[in-house]
Design an enzyme around this catalytic site. Structure first.
Site, PDB file in Angstrom:
ATOM      1  N   LYS A  98       0.837  -1.115   0.078  1.00 43.13           N
ATOM      2  CA  LYS A  98      -0.001  -0.123  -0.050  1.00 43.13           C
ATOM      3  C   LYS A  98       1.019   1.348   0.137  1.00 43.13           C
ATOM      4  O   LYS A  98       1.172   1.836   1.023  1.00 43.13           O
ATOM      5  CB  LYS A  98      -0.948   0.054   1.240  1.00 43.13           C
ATOM      6  CG  LYS A  98      -2.149   0.864   1.172  1.00 43.13           C
ATOM      7  CD  LYS A  98      -3.018   0.569   0.020  1.00 43.13           C
ATOM      8  CE  LYS A  98      -4.176   1.280  -0.343  1.00 43.13           C
ATOM      9  NZ  LYS A  98      -5.101   0.838  -1.598  1.00 43.13           N
ATOM     10  N   SER A 145      -8.785  -0.643  -4.923  1.00 43.97           N
ATOM     11  CA  SER A 145      -8.944  -0.311  -3.545  1.00 43.97           C
ATOM     12  C   SER A 145     -10.591  -0.141  -3.105  1.00 43.97           C
ATOM     13  O   SER A 145     -11.229  -1.149  -3.527  1.00 43.97           O
ATOM     14  CB  SER A 145      -7.996   1.057  -3.152  1.00 43.97           C
ATOM     15  OG  SER A 145      -7.826   0.944  -2.081  1.00 43.97           O
TER      16      SER A 145
END
Length: 588
Positions: A190, A387
């Site tokens: 991430k 996401s």
């Protein structure tokens, strides 16, 4: 008294001018709403030139054809209309072929794929496609490579050098300003927060970028190679050695069919359509073709059954959003309306989003879950469904993506700035106060987080990631441990997502609609778009002021506008936990 009369006179003039403008707008709306049919002459050529940005669907603007008001500037065309026009042109006897004209507007990889596949399908009719450009970017060439003839200006530019992905790192600037980015995240990959605390890519991020960029490039080379009958290895070699430096090189290595000026190309189009060299070529623009009778026949099809297409495009945030962003309230309502409408037999959720607020994403996910219990719901992924964009997709019965869709990025992060040094050392500002509880000032940017506060926020982000992976595991019928192993914020292409189980099938929005019809066991149906587009009058004032501001900044910053836009997004990322892509992926 003299000043008083001046004021009254000025006020009267302002009122009269305002009234005249209002009358002009009303008349223009009435005239535009008449929706005149455009007649297509025999032996016409459909002109496709993407000189404006491409949205998921064409905005509802009745004044777009009235340039004297300045409201046609930067008006995007919808992918829905582009695909519909190409499909209609395939069987329209008056359309003899397509002229794919030079294009410099960047479009997403999956959007390009959908248009390219529509052009390939068009060629099955036996009609021609001619492509021409003064400057071939790799993105436009990917489209143009399917043409029967690809022409380049003799003095033009042909870019064929491979894909490149660059990330802008802000840590050095933040250090100079005395601002510390306090990072709370879950996910090894991430990397959305890396620009705030690193000066270069982490090893994990470099690994994932190499992986998805390699997948995108491999698909690009395979597509071009198949269309041009050149091996993928040869194309890789051409790009890697930068063998295409001049127009003659592109011709030598068979990437184009000829070097011609535009007048020569237009003459060839006249010959192909049987038009005398002295006469004007019969050109039909995409926007005009949308108003042709041939494009209206499908709308007349009668059926009690409907398939809802719900457009979810842009960043995800709370509130109502608009046609270019996903507001959880607006999209949730659209899902509820479709679910409760007995005429709607199935739902296609069209997702084109890099993500955004994790809370807003969860709100929409809940409505997808409820819809799934009532009727089939299929997801069609556009350029991005990553996401938060994947969060709202994962509960669907089935997920379609293009091979070059960007998806995955299952992870959550938050960024909280510590601006103590900036305030104290740079501005000479200090703060003091009282509080009634130990954590009453939690999140105050004028001081750093304590270790205990950091642990509290990390626990909240961990909890959000646990919810995210549970939702994906449930929707994809996998274990949470497996989702965690392919999650960790890692970005995948649609082609890779097929292999790891995040996506069910490769296909476009039409494939998703057909799948929804099969699941609903219906053959005849009409499509109904959700949410309702905001009316022109409803958004007139906002659009005018927003466009003027954006146009001014763009004109001043030029190509650097994208960095300004990125910095604007930073403030949003610092408000709430985010489930969004690491950065904007822009491949030239």
């Amino acid at each position: 008294m003299k000043q008083f009369f001046k004021f009254v006179l000025a006020s009267m003039v302002a009122i009269i001018i305002t009234g005249i403008i209002f009358v002009i707008i009303v008349i223009a709306i009435i005239a535009s709403s008449s929706d005149k049919t455009v007649v297509i002459d025999a032996n016409s050529v459909l002109h496709i030139q993407f000189n404006k940005s491409i949205a998921e669907r064409t905005p509802d603007n009745p004044l777009k054809d009235l340039p004297f008001l300045g409201l046609d500037q930067d008006e995007p065309i919808g992918l829905n209309d582009i695909l519909s026009n190409i499909k209609k042109a395939k069987t329209d006897a008056n359309i003899k072929g397509i002229f794919l004209d030079e294009t410099e507007i960047p479009i997403g990889q999956a959007t390009s794929e959908e248009i390219r596949n529509a052009l390939i399908d068009f060629k099955k009719s036996g009609k021609f496609i001619i492509a021409y450009s003064e400057i071939y970017t790799q993105g436009f060439y990917y489209l143009a490579s399917v043409a029967d003839k690809v022409y380049l200006n003799p003095k033009g530019i042909f870019l064929f050098h491979g894909f490149n992905q660059q990330v802008t790192f802000l840590k050095g600037a933040l250090d100079k300003l005395g601002i510390e980015a306090q990072i709370i995240k879950v996910g090894t990959y991430k990397s959305a927060v890396e620009p705030f605390f690193l000066t270069k890519m982490s090893d994990a991020n470099r690994l994932q970028v190499n992986s998805y960029l390699g997948s995108l490039y491999d698909h690009f080379l395979a597509g071009v190679g198949k269309s041009r009958n050149i091996s993928k290895d040869s194309l890789f070699s051409y790009a890697n050695s930068l063998k295409i430096r001049f127009p003659e090189d592109a011709l030598k290595f068979k990437l184009v069919d000829g070097l011609k000026y535009k007048d020569e190309v237009l003459n060839e189009l006249k010959q192909r359509t049987g038009i005398d060299a002295k006469d004007d070529l019969k050109i039909v623009e995409l926007t005009d073709y949308s108003k042709s009778e041939s494009n209206r026949d499908d709308d007349k099809k009668e059926s009690k059954n409907q398939i809802a297409i719900i457009y979810a495009s842009g960043e995800i945030n709370g509130g109502s959003g608009d046609d270019n962003s996903i507001g959880s309230e607006r999209v949730s309502k659209a899902l509820r309306d479709a679910r409760l409408d007995d005429k709607v037999k199935a739902v296609v959720l069209r997702v084109n989003s890099p993500g955004g607020s994790s809370l807003a994403s969860d709100v929409i996910w809940r409505e997808v879950m409820l819809t799934k219990k009532a009727k089939p719901i299929i997801v069609s992924m556009g350029d991005y469904a990553a996401s938060g964009g994947y969060y709202i997709s994962c509960a669907a019965d089935s997920i379609f993506a293009e091979p070059n869709t960007i998806t995955g990025s299952i992870g959550i992060f938050a960024v909280l700035p510590n601006m103590q040094k900036f305030f104290n050392d740079k501005l000479g500002i200090t703060f003091d106060g009282v509080k009634t509880g130990k954590y009453a000032d939690l999140g105050d940017i004028s001081r750093p987080l304590t270790p205990e506060e950091h642990a509290i926020l990390q626990n909240q982000v961990d909890h959000g990631y646990d919810d995210f992976t549970k939702a994906v595991a449930s929707g994809r019928h996998k274990t949470q441990a497996y989702i965690n192993s392919i999650g960790q914020g890692r970005v995948w292409t649609g082609e890779q997502a097929i292999t790891n189980g995040l996506v069910d099938r490769l296909g476009n929005i039409n494939d998703a609609v057909k799948s929804a019809a099969r699941m609903a066991k219906i053959k005849n149906y009409k499509l109904k778009a959700y949410p309702d587009q905001k009316s022109f009058l409803n958004k007139f004032g906002f659009d005018m002021s927003a466009r003027m501001k954006a146009q001014f900044v763009k004109s001043e910053l030029g190509e650097n506008y994208k960095y300004y836009d990125q910095l604007k997004g930073v403030t949003q990322m610092m408000r709430t936990p985010q489930a969004r892509l690491p950065y904007d992926i822009d491949i030239n």
